[in-house]
Design an enzyme around this catalytic site. Structure first.
Site, PDB file in Angstrom:
ATOM      1  N   ASP A 473       0.838  -1.196   0.000  1.00  0.00           N
ATOM      2  CA  ASP A 473       0.000   0.000   0.000  1.00  0.00           C
ATOM      3  C   ASP A 473       0.869   1.240   0.000  1.00  0.00           C
ATOM      4  OD1 ASP A 473       0.891  -0.627   2.583  1.00  0.00           O
ATOM      5  OD2 ASP A 473      -0.736   0.466   3.534  1.00  0.00           O
ATOM      6  N   GLU A 479       3.738   0.041   7.999  1.00  0.00           N
ATOM      7  CA  GLU A 479       2.639  -0.701   7.398  1.00  0.00           C
ATOM      8  C   GLU A 479       3.218  -1.566   6.278  1.00  0.00           C
ATOM      9  OE1 GLU A 479      -0.986   1.380   6.978  1.00  0.00           O
ATOM     10  OE2 GLU A 479      -1.994  -0.355   6.145  1.00  0.00           O
ATOM     11  N   TRP A 538     -11.776  -5.798  -1.386  1.00  0.00           N
ATOM     12  CA  TRP A 538     -10.442  -6.255  -0.970  1.00  0.00           C
ATOM     13  C   TRP A 538     -10.306  -7.730  -1.358  1.00  0.00           C
ATOM     14  CZ3 TRP A 538     -11.841  -1.587   0.133  1.00  0.00           C
ATOM     15  CH2 TRP A 538     -10.901  -0.646   0.511  1.00  0.00           C
ATOM     16  N   GLU A 743      -2.051   9.094  -0.845  1.00  0.00           N
ATOM     17  CA  GLU A 743      -3.059   8.174  -0.310  1.00  0.00           C
ATOM     18  C   GLU A 743      -4.442   8.818  -0.274  1.00  0.00           C
ATOM     19  OE1 GLU A 743      -2.347   7.113   3.776  1.00  0.00           O
ATOM     20  OE2 GLU A 743      -3.614   5.343   3.638  1.00  0.00           O
ATOM     21  N   HIS A 764       1.035   6.204  -2.404  1.00  0.00           N
ATOM     22  CA  HIS A 764       0.034   5.139  -2.369  1.00  0.00           C
ATOM     23  C   HIS A 764      -0.507   5.072  -3.793  1.00  0.00           C
ATOM     24  CE1 HIS A 764      -1.088   3.903   1.753  1.00  0.00           C
ATOM     25  NE2 HIS A 764      -2.192   3.376   1.263  1.00  0.00           N
TER      26      HIS A 764
HETATM   27  C1  RAM Z   1      -4.812   1.451   4.887  1.00  0.00           C
HETATM   28  C2  RAM Z   1      -3.891   0.938   3.856  1.00  0.00           C
HETATM   29  C3  RAM Z   1      -4.519   0.514   2.564  1.00  0.00           C
HETATM   30  C4  RAM Z   1      -5.976   0.313   2.620  1.00  0.00           C
HETATM   31  C5  RAM Z   1      -6.461  -0.064   3.990  1.00  0.00           C
HETATM   32  C6  RAM Z   1      -7.942  -0.227   4.086  1.00  0.00           C
HETATM   33  O1  RAM Z   1      -4.203   1.303   6.146  1.00  0.00           O
HETATM   34  O2  RAM Z   1      -2.894   1.880   3.642  1.00  0.00           O
HETATM   35  O3  RAM Z   1      -4.212   1.378   1.523  1.00  0.00           O
HETATM   36  O4  RAM Z   1      -6.295  -0.663   1.670  1.00  0.00           O
HETATM   37  O5  RAM Z   1      -6.050   0.829   4.955  1.00  0.00           O
END
Ligand code: RAM
Length: 895
Positions: A473, A479, A538, A743, A764
């Site tokens: 991600d 993460e 997902w 992101e 992201h």
């Molecule tokens: C975040 C991640 C990712 C996403 C999830 C739901 O923490 O960075 O991009 O798919 O959450």
């Protein structure tokens, strides 16, 4: 016509191949229109010279009728371990005349369990922990990496030597004082409980007669170090002890073989790297460096290893392109902030590490490098890294000139702060080294608008930075997980830019291994940090990605291997949602993640995805000839569609929730009755117009935004959103200096500054899924709905917005595809390339078929032009393979 770009199991000349029936592929090129392959013959032998000796071939396919060179499975003698095979393909053209030939090789790895003599070695857990010598600076993160060595003698020089190695951790192999190969962060990250990849290296030139030393450094990596967000819990996802496993196979001219494998005779000690962690950073005390530790004569301070495990475990050959340094980036700017403290700007948010040259530092000087994606008031902004320290430390050894380059960590950064530097820092002292899986770059996109080009660049940098071991991600904070939705949303774009076929096929094994007994996929793969059943959009990656790999690359094997898992996922959802609206067992149900100002109802999104996965699973069943399941899945899809329409689509064409994403899902996944489509498009358009051409979509909806608008006659709105630079938009981030995809739309805004540091990555790729549309419509490279691997191209240039030209090319599995257009003097000129064996439908946006010309002549009847028809898009040409430049009166139409 000639074959080129030969690949074995989707890779160029792989060393250490693990498939028992690897698939052979080639591309074709020709200057001639209508060129196509009609037949091929593959021959293979263990020695190159033997390819010409029919008696010594290990495979001769004979002449096979067929137009494709995509994934022909090995059908020769069973492959032996650790053996090189040369293969040649000869092709015949569409007239039956012999055309070109080409050849390549691949080499098998240690493919049988009994080939492995090596055992796992590491630090003796019962021995005293290594003690720092007085005055030495100890690293902050965990135990020091292992430095391992084994001395051995060779009677004479070998003809061939291969090293097969892997680690529980990440490792760098060394022979006689030099690094072996150019792989980084090997063995990468897989579902280690099920599969641990070994790497193969050609080390023939490293060995010499007499004394030799095989050595390695092993750091924690994904095995034992920090990854994911594990709160205060210790990392150690897979085990407590880093360990090494290697087997050096040495062949002599007389046919004899010598093997040096990890065993109890290896020795171990700590070294200059005091600690190393992927998220935290690397800590080096150069005073601890022992010259020659990895060469004959070295060995001081080493003690016996422990055999930690005599079972090699689930070893597999690495099936895809490894992580490498793919480019170096020089500083764009260096600012001195205080004596010895500098902030370096590389001008590009990227992923990798910094190499720093240091002169004149006294022994013991502690130079600290911190990394950040953004600045705040001219200083590093690191809040959004959360618990990832992203800090490298170099304690100088005191030489005149030293070079620091951490090897067992990676950071996502544009800026690095270098503190306690001994002198003046010049641009040649510091370099950013870009790391990622070295997937061959196959795409190119460019147009007349600088901001759109910057968007494409941001997308490609997002791909570089996040295709690292697994599709992550984000590369910077604590993460860095293989989130499934991010991957499925971005996969179509990724496969335009690069050949990611082997990369995704390998990661799909992790996805499948994460599936639970009831058929639920999980949100992430490999499975750490997040153990719940996957959320809608997902888990659906488990269906969507294999299907996409089939469509884009013709990879039937991945579809075969994933099909039962795809089916189990769809059945799992159905089992728990008898009314076919997916409202139960939705895991963390993220909805349209990071949407702005609106909320798309979760059940609308999830049910749309249920329909989508079921439809794709049905199509996969058709491809694989699974007729019973075709019936089941088709019927289920029809029923889900009816349930969706019944529950969410009203007679006036409105869709429940009324958000852009609700309309995009319904229209994009075919869940609106035909007669209501125009009304639904009208509602979608009205929402965008009401917001002054601004989007509200999150991760899920955004992928459909421009494609659905353009496919429903609202290219004007798709372009308005593409060119938009007010918040929220892609252009907004670019106007504020973004060099990667953020992101969140509001990662930083003029009105609120930085978003919450709890979740705010600036690298992201998910919102960059529009890249697929840049290639597919803006430039115009696509394939017809029934086409596989670009067999039947759909070339649909879509002039619009403020663009005056656009072009793209893709090196597909068949060969080069290109499409570009430009406008001048009321005419549109379109230039396309169709590879041998493909045909194309080329849509020219003109209302005047008679104005369509090539080289001044009417296009009908030109060589390779198989048909000219008026169509909704203007005029559609049917083309055989070849290159064409066609122009027409440009009468822009809104349909
Ligand atoms: C975040 C991640 C990712 C996403 C999830 C739901 O923490 O960075 O991009 O798919 O959450």
């Amino acid at each position: 016509m000639t074959p080129y770009g030969l690949r074995t199991e989707q890779r160029h000349e792989p060393l250490g191949m693990g498939e028992s029936r690897p698939r052979l592929s080639w591309r074709l090129e020709s200057e001639r229109r209508g060129a196509a392959q009609s037949a091929y013959r593959i021959t293979a032998a263990e020695r190159e010279a033997d390819l010409d000796d029919p008696a010594r071939l290990v495979w001769d396919s004979g002449r096979c009728e067929g137009g494709d060179g995509i994934g022909v499975p090995w059908n020769g003698q069973p492959l032996r371990s650790a053996t090189r095979y040369h293969w040649r393909v000869e092709v015949w053209d569409e007239t039956g005349a012999p055309a070109g030939q080409a050849q390549t090789w691949f080499e098998t790895g240690l493919t049988h369990r009994e080939d492995w003599a090596a055992v796992w070695v590491g630090r003796d857990p019962l021995a005293e922990p290594p003690v720092d010598p007085p005055g030495a600076d100890s690293g902050p993160f965990g135990l020091p990496p292992l430095y391992l060595r084994r001395a051995f003698r060779l009677p004479h020089r070998p003809v061939r030597a291969r090293l097969y190695a892997t680690a529980r951790g990440v490792y760098e192999p060394r022979l006689n004082g030099a690094r072996v190969g150019d792989l980084e962060l090997a063995p990468g990250w897989t579902e280690y409980h099920h599969r641990l990849q070994y790497q193969a290296y050609d080390v023939t030139d490293h060995l010499r007669e007499g004394s030799n030393v095989l050595a390695a450094i092993v750091a924690d990596g994904w095995w034992r170090g920090h990854v994911g967000f594990d709160g205060g819990r210790p990392a150690r996802h897979y085990g407590d002890e880093p360990a090494f496993l290697a087997q050096l196979v040495i062949d002599y001219p007389d046919g004899s073989r010598q093997v040096v494998a990890t065993d109890a005779d290896w020795r171990e000690r700590p070294g200059a790297i005091r600690s190393a962690d992927l998220l935290m950073g690397q800590y080096v005390d150069a005073r601890e460096h022992v010259a020659g530790w990895d060469a004959p004569g070295g060995g001081d301070g080493f003690r016996p290893v422990a055999v930690l495990d005599s079972d090699p475990g689930p070893l597999v050959a690495e099936p895809d392109d490894p992580i490498r340094v793919t480019r170096d980036v020089a500083p764009a700017d260096i600012r001195q902030k205080a004596p010895g403290r500098f902030v370096v700007d590389f001008g590009q948010n990227l992923v990798g590490r910094v190499r720093l040259a240091v002169r004149g530092a006294e022994a013991g000087r502690r130079i600290v490098l911190r990394h950040a994606e953004m600045l705040a008031d001219g200083e590093l902004y690191v809040d959004n890294l959360r618990r990832a320290a992203a800090t490298d430390v170099y304690v100088a050894g005191g030489g005149d000139s030293e070079v620091f380059e951490p090897r067992f960590t990676f950071h996502g950064f544009r800026y690095v702060e270098i503190a306690n530097h001994p002198g003046v820092l010049s641009t040649s002292d510091v370099t950013a080294r870009v790391l990622h899986n070295d997937t061959p770059w196959t795409g190119h996109f460019e147009c007349s608008d600088a901001m759109v080009n910057q968007l494409h660049s941001n997308i490609t940098w997002g791909q570089r930075g996040n295709f690292l071991a697994v599709p992550t991600d984000c590369p910077q904070r604590d993460e860095r997980l293989g989130w499934l939705a991010d991957a499925q949303i971005f996969a179509p774009t990724a496969s335009r830019n690069a050949d990611v076929s082997a990369f995704f096929a390998r990661w799909m094994k992790d996805v499948l291994e994460g599936q639970d007994a009831g058929g639920a996929f999980r949100d992430v793969a490999p499975l750490i940090s997040m153990y719940r059943e996957a959320a809608p959009a997902w888990g659906d990656a488990g269906v969507i990605i294999p299907w996409h790999l089939w469509r884009a690359y013709g990879d039937r094997r991945v579809l075969e291997r994933c099909f039962d898992a795809m089916l189990a996922w769809v059945r799992h959802i159905r089992r728990h949602n008898p009314d076919l609206l997916w409202r139960h067992r939705t895991g963390n149900s993220y909805g349209d993640w990071l949407q702005v100002d609106v909320t798309t109802p979760r059940d609308v999104l999830s049910t749309a995805y249920f329909a989508r996965s079921t439809e794709l699973a049905a199509r996969a069943a058709e491809v694989l000839g699974r007729s019973t399941e075709v019936g089941e899945l088709r019927a289920l899809h029809d029923a889900i569609r009816a349930a969706f329409i019944g529950a969410y689509v009203r007679e006036d064409g409105t869709v429940e929730g009324g958000t852009q994403t609700a309309y995009l899902l319904a229209l994009g996944f075919g869940l609106v009755p035909d007669e209501l489509v125009p009304a639904a498009v009208g509602h979608l358009a009205a929402d965008i117009e009401k917001r002054d051409h601004r989007l509200t979509t999150g991760f899920v909806g955004v992928a459909l935004l421009c494609p659905v608008l353009a496919d429903h006659g609202r290219a004007d709105l798709a372009y308005a959103l593409l060119h938009q630079d007010r918040y929220p938009s892609w252009g907004y981030s670019i106007r504020h200096g973004a060099t990667t995809i953020w992101e969140r739309w509001d990662g930083w805004t003029e009105h609120a500054g930085f978003q919450s540091p709890a979740m705010n990555s600036f690298n992201h790729y998910s919102l960059g899924s529009v890249g697929d549309w840049l290639y597919g419509r803006v430039a115009g490279i696509d394939q017809t709905p029934g086409s596989v691997a670009y067999r039947e191209l759909l070339l649909r240039p879509l002039p619009g917005g403020r663009l005056t030209w656009a072009r793209a090319e893709q090196h597909t599995v068949r060969g080069r595809v290109a499409c570009g257009w430009s406008l001048a003097d009321g005419r549109i000129t379109v230039t396309v390339t169709v590879p041998p064996g493909s045909t194309a439908l080329l849509e020219i946006p003109t209302t005047d078929p008679d104005s369509v010309r090539e080289g001044g002549a009417p296009v009908a009847g030109r060589p390779g032009v198989l048909g000219v028809e008026a169509s909704a898009a203007g005029v559609t040409l049917r083309l055989a393979s070849g290159q064409y430049t066609v122009s027409a009166d440009f009468t822009f139409q809104e349909t």
